[in-house]
Every structure is written in structure tokens, then in C-alpha cells.
Design an enzyme around this catalytic site. Structure first.
Site, short mmCIF file in Angstrom:
data_model
loop_
_atom_site.label_atom_id
_atom_site.label_comp_id
_atom_site.label_asym_id
_atom_site.label_seq_id
_atom_site.Cartn_x
_atom_site.Cartn_y
_atom_site.Cartn_z
N GLU A 127 30.24 34.51 43.99
CA GLU A 127 30.06 35.96 44.05
C GLU A 127 30.99 36.71 43.11
O GLU A 127 32.05 36.22 42.75
CB GLU A 127 30.30 36.44 45.50
CG GLU A 127 29.23 35.93 46.44
CD GLU A 127 29.40 36.37 47.89
OE1 GLU A 127 28.40 36.66 48.52
OE2 GLU A 127 30.54 36.41 48.38
N CYS A 140 35.90 42.20 40.25
CA CYS A 140 36.60 41.15 40.98
C CYS A 140 35.88 39.84 40.68
O CYS A 140 34.71 39.66 41.05
CB CYS A 140 36.56 41.51 42.47
SG CYS A 140 37.40 40.32 43.50
N CYS A 147 37.15 27.02 47.95
CA CYS A 147 38.60 27.02 47.72
C CYS A 147 39.18 25.78 48.38
O CYS A 147 38.72 25.38 49.45
CB CYS A 147 39.23 28.29 48.32
SG CYS A 147 40.96 28.51 47.85
N CYS A 151 43.61 29.72 53.82
CA CYS A 151 44.30 30.83 54.46
C CYS A 151 43.43 31.25 55.65
O CYS A 151 42.22 31.43 55.50
CB CYS A 151 44.48 31.96 53.46
SG CYS A 151 45.31 31.36 51.97
N CYS A 154 40.89 34.21 55.67
CA CYS A 154 40.01 34.38 54.51
C CYS A 154 38.70 33.62 54.71
O CYS A 154 38.71 32.42 55.01
CB CYS A 154 40.72 33.88 53.27
SG CYS A 154 39.66 33.83 51.82
N CYS A 398 37.76 42.30 50.31
CA CYS A 398 38.67 41.16 50.15
C CYS A 398 38.48 40.16 51.26
O CYS A 398 38.50 40.52 52.44
CB CYS A 398 40.12 41.62 50.28
SG CYS A 398 40.66 42.71 49.04
N1 SAH Z 1 42.97 32.93 46.02
C1 SAH Z 1 43.66 34.01 45.49
C2 SAH Z 1 42.76 35.17 45.06
C3 SAH Z 1 41.58 35.49 45.92
S1 SAH Z 1 41.79 36.31 47.43
C4 SAH Z 1 44.69 34.50 46.48
O1 SAH Z 1 44.67 34.04 47.60
O2 SAH Z 1 45.54 35.31 46.09
C5 SAH Z 1 42.22 38.01 47.03
C6 SAH Z 1 43.09 38.66 48.10
O3 SAH Z 1 42.35 38.95 49.29
C7 SAH Z 1 44.24 37.78 48.51
O4 SAH Z 1 45.43 38.50 48.63
C8 SAH Z 1 43.77 37.32 49.87
O5 SAH Z 1 44.83 36.84 50.63
C9 SAH Z 1 43.11 38.54 50.41
N2 SAH Z 1 42.25 38.29 51.57
C10 SAH Z 1 41.64 37.14 51.90
N3 SAH Z 1 40.94 37.28 53.05
C11 SAH Z 1 41.11 38.56 53.45
C12 SAH Z 1 40.60 39.31 54.56
N4 SAH Z 1 39.77 38.78 55.45
N5 SAH Z 1 40.97 40.60 54.66
C13 SAH Z 1 41.77 41.16 53.72
N6 SAH Z 1 42.26 40.50 52.65
C14 SAH Z 1 41.94 39.20 52.52
FE1 SF4 Z 2 41.63 30.48 48.86
FE2 SF4 Z 2 41.08 32.63 50.35
FE3 SF4 Z 2 43.53 31.55 50.46
FE4 SF4 Z 2 42.77 32.89 48.26
S1 SF4 Z 2 43.02 33.76 50.32
S2 SF4 Z 2 43.79 30.88 48.35
S3 SF4 Z 2 40.56 32.35 48.21
S4 SF4 Z 2 41.62 30.55 51.12
#
Ligand code: SAH
Ligand code: SF4
Length: 426
Positions: A127, A140, A147, A151, A154, A398
Site C-alpha cells: 500500500e 507515505c 515486516c 511491534c 502495528c 499510521c
Molecule cells: N517500520 C518503520 C516505518 C513504518 S511505521 C517504523 O516502525 O518506524 C510508521 C510509524 O507508524 C511508526 O512510528 C510506527 O510505529 C507507527 N505506527 C504503527 N502502528 C501504529 C498504530 N496502530 N497507530 C499509530 N501509529 C502506528
Molecule cells: Fe514493522 Fe510496523 Fe514495527 Fe514499523 S511499526 S517495524 S512496520 S511492525
């Protein structure tokens, strides 16, 4: 099974991937035998033209011309390259193509945010999101399908890594966005207007040259530093003055904290850095950003302090997702300030209200809590704006990006998390 085709970088951990297509010298083979030029450096294009039969001087000249049509004019059809001899154009078209990721679906949010579901030539979905604001338009961009990390807040983290995106698929997202926004100089859209409708023209002009797409954030699906070479090569094309010519000051790479590659990111890419910090204690960060077990907070902040080119004008952004009763206390805010000061970081904090997704194990902190958290940081002289969630109605915000249609049960999610943790502990 670990694929030998995958790029290995320190800490590359996921044993659960499928091989990416057999890329040879940057070229992904196509069924029709032609070569897609998008994503290749100009020098490589010249080599390919020479291998196809042009003499060295001709190959270099043609590469320069074609490169210009590709990146400055958005042309996808060799016939439209008017400074290339008429007889030469079919010769090129027989051997080469100018590709774009396939658009599976395009969605428009009520707040103007747009999300595209894209597909690679070998059938993997990913996406891309465009977020228009009053003074800028941010794309974005995804770096991986899925991935390796997990996290816990996420949605992308609930996918396995399918594969790294190639430089062509990464820069291709920017090309596609410019196609869709109608941003190439007039006359170059031949054959690529399908996704352009009147709505696209409504948003006004942001940049001096009238462009809507002014900024790029590597914050889509995936961890960009675990696809280092491809992300670097793609961003080089984005920054190249003869390429897409976007300033590195308008590009931000977000990492969850792949410490061993941060210095290289500064040296070899040189864009703005965002770090997904999200917690200030080992206990909480280990839980919500599990790469922390491999590279802890102290190590991460040291790498931030050493990040080249950090200055007051170019501050590192710490992203901090607001999770109710998890990481959102006054104490957490004060500890965040202490850490930033301890490491003498040029930093700002971006507070991200948690965007929910089905089955997510957290809730968003309430508004009052977020405001208080933000105030504590502001009072210490550090900027800490709250990011307005965008495109929530189309799951474009995000952490909401996830492409496979299936919904996992809680038990399946737990199993996947456990697998990824094991891989991380290896
Ligand atoms: N993998 C990279 C970039 C992609 S995520 C990273 O983790 O930095 C982009 C941002 O969105 C990151 O800061 C991530 O932690 C945040 N993010 C992920 N899931 C989210 C959620 N459910 N609500 C708000 N932010 C989120
Ligand atoms: Fe991967 Fe989501 Fe963690 Fe970014 S926030 S490193 S996309 S699992």
C-alpha cells in the site's frame, strides 16, 4: 527455510519469507524478456543499452535522454520520447519497458487522504498513502511487503515479511503518485491517465513549481533499514537532480531502531531521520517494539546522537504512539525529556494517537492525557505536536496498513508474534 535471494543485513531475522524474483544486477526478469528501466541508475541503463548493441557513446547519450523522459516527464511510452530518432523508438520498445506497480484499488478518504492498493509483477500486494495538507502533500511509501518485526500496536506487524520491494517498486510508488496527481509537465501523460479524474485537480498548488507531492516519508509497510540497499537506491533516484529532483530535506526515513544501519543511512542516504521510540523503559519498549531486545534504548539514542547531519535545523523526530495506560504517564513524558537532554539530541517528538485495527491489544490514550503528555515535553523546550490521524475511514492511518484480506484470530496472532520473537532472539 531461509532464502538465499534475500538481502542479509545485521539482524535480518525472518526465516518465513518467500524468495523475491531472481534479481540480477538490479534487473528483475519479466516473462516477456524485456527489461523494466524504472529503478535502475542511469549508468546501468547505459550498460544495458550497450549490451543490446549500441556503441558506448550512443548508449550513454540515449541513457541520458531516456532517464530524463522517465523521471522528469513521467513518460512510459518510448514513442513519446520526441528527441529520440523515430527508428530508435521501436528498437527500445522491443527490449525495454517503463513500468509502474499495478493499481488494484484506489480509495479516497473524506479528509482528502488517498490510499492505493498496489501489486508487484509477481502478485504481492502493498500500500501507498497520499496525505494532502494546507501547505504540503506527503506520500507515505512502503519498503517491504509485510515486516519482519512485530511491534504489537502495528497492523503491518501481524503480517509475515513476504519480500523486500525492489528499487523500481519503491521509486515506482512516487512515479505512480505523480501520475495519479497529474504532476508531470503537460503533454507527458499519454497512456497513463486512467487514474486521473477531476477530483485530483481540486487541491490547489503547494510548491513553487505547483506540485502537490512535496514530501516523502518512508513510513508505509515494512522496516526500511531491513531493505537498506533497495531503499537507498530508490531514494537516490528520487533525490537525483536529473531524476525526480526532490530535496533530501523533504524526505524522512522512519526506523523502528535498526541501530547497526543508522550511521550508514546517514552517510549513504542522508535524509531526515524519524525513530519509532514509543517507550522510555526497557520493560515497555521490549513489549511494544520488540527489536528493543536486540538494540536497547541507550544504544539507539547513542546512534541518534551520532546520526550525521543532525542539527537544530534538521532535528531527529521521535515517534511516540499514545497507548492508554501503557506508555502515556507524566512520568514517561518526563523520562523522555530526560533522555533527549542526556544524549544532547536535536530532537522533536511526534505524538501519534494510536490507530486501532481489528484485534489490536491496545487502546488509544484519551485526548486529555495526550495533551498533558505533550505539554510536559513542550514545557521542557522540546516540540511535541500531536499528529492528527488521517485517512482512518479507509484504514490509511499510521499502522493500519495490511494487505492480506484474511483476519487472524487472537490465537493465530499470538502464534505469529511468538514465531517472530523467536527469530528476533536468534
Ligand atoms: N517500520 C518503520 C516505518 C513504518 S511505521 C517504523 O516502525 O518506524 C510508521 C510509524 O507508524 C511508526 O512510528 C510506527 O510505529 C507507527 N505506527 C504503527 N502502528 C501504529 C498504530 N496502530 N497507530 C499509530 N501509529 C502506528
Ligand atoms: Fe514493522 Fe510496523 Fe514495527 Fe514499523 S511499526 S517495524 S512496520 S511492525
Amino acid at each position: 527455510m531461509t532464502s538465499t535471494n534475500l538481502m542479509h543485513s545485521p539482524g535480518h531475522i525472518d526465516p518465513l519469507t518467500v524468495p523475491r524474483p531472481n534479481v540480477v544486477d538490479g534487473v528483475t526478469p519479466r516473462e516477456d524478456g524485456r527489461i523494466d528501466l524504472i529503478g535502475l541508475p542511469r549508468q546501468r541503463i547505459a550498460e544495458l543499452f550497450a549490451q543490446a548493441g549500441l556503441d558506448a557513446k550512443g548508449a550513454k547519450l540515449r541513457a541520458k535522454q531516456v532517464f530524463h523522459w522517465l523521471y522528469q516527464r513521467g513518460v512510459t511510452d518510448f514513442e513519446a520520447m520526441s528527441d529520440i530518432a523515430k527508428t530508435m523508438r521501436p528498437w527500445l520498445a522491443e527490449r525495454f519497458v517503463v513500468g509502474r506497480p499495478e493499481v488494484v484499488e484506489a480509495q479516497h478518504s473524506s479528509d482528502g487522504t488517498r490510499k492505493w492498493l498496489l501489486r508487484t509483477a509477481d502478485g504481492h500486494d502493498f500500500e501507498m498513502v497520499f496525505i494532502p495538507d494546507a501547505d504540503r502533500g506527503t506520500l507515505c511509501v512502503s519498503s517491504q511487503v509485510g515486516c519482519t518485526l512485530n511491534c504489537r500496536f502495528c497492523h503491518t506487524g501481524t503480517m509475515r515479511l513476504v519480500r523486500n520491494l525492489t528499487p523500481g517498486e519503491i521509486v515506482g510508488q512516487v512515479m505512480l503518485a505523480r501520475d495519479a496527481l497529474g504532476e508531470w509537465p503537460k503533454g507527458s501523460m499519454a497512456g497513463f491517465c486512467d487514474d486521473l479524474d477531476d477530483d485530483d485537480l481540486e487541491e490547489g498548488s503547494y510548491s513553487a513549481d505547483g506540485r502537490l507531492l512535496t514530501n516523502i516519508v518512508m513510513m508505509g509497510m515494512g522496516e526500511p533499514l531491513y531493505n537498506f540497499d533497495n531503499v537507498r537506491d530508490a531514494l537516490k533516484l528520487v533525490m537525483d537532480g536529473d531524476g525526480l529532483a526532490l530535496s533530501r530535506r523533504r524526505i524522512t526515513l522512519s526506523t523502528s531502531g535498526v541501530v547497526p544501519l543508522m550511521a550508514r543511512a546517514g552517510d549513504e542516504i542522508g535524509v531526515n531521520l524519524a525513530v519509532s521510540l514509543h517507550a522510555v523503559t526497557k520493560e515497555v519498549r521490549d513489549e511494544i517494539v520488540p527489536i528493543n531486545r536486540k538494540y536497547g534504548i541507550e544504544e539507539l539514542l547513542e546512534a541518534c546522537a551520532a546520526y550525521p547531519k543532525a542539527s537544530n535545523a534538521r532535528r531527529i523526530t521521535f515517534e511516540y504512539v499514545m497507548l492508554k495506560d501503557k506508555n502515556d504517564s507524566d512520568e514517561d513524558a518526563r523520562e523522555l525529556v530526560r533522555l533527549i537532554k542526556k544524549y544532547k539530541l536535536f530532537a522533536k517528538v511526534n505524538l501519534i494517537p494510536f490507530n486501532p485495527w481489528p484485534g489490536a491489544p491496545y487502546e488509544c490514550s484519551d485526548d486529555k492525557r495526550i495533551r498533558r503528555f505533550s505539554e510536559i515535553i513542550f514545557e521542557a523546550g522540546i516540540s511535541a505536536p500531536v499528529r492528527t490521524p488521517r485517512g482512518r475511514d479507509i484504514d490509511a492511518a499510521c499502522g493500519q496498513l495490511k494487505t492480506s484480506a484474511e483476519k487472524k484470530s487472537r490465537a493465530e496472532l499470538e502464534r505469529l508474534w511468538a514465531e517472530k520473537q523467536d527469530a528476533l532472539n536468534d
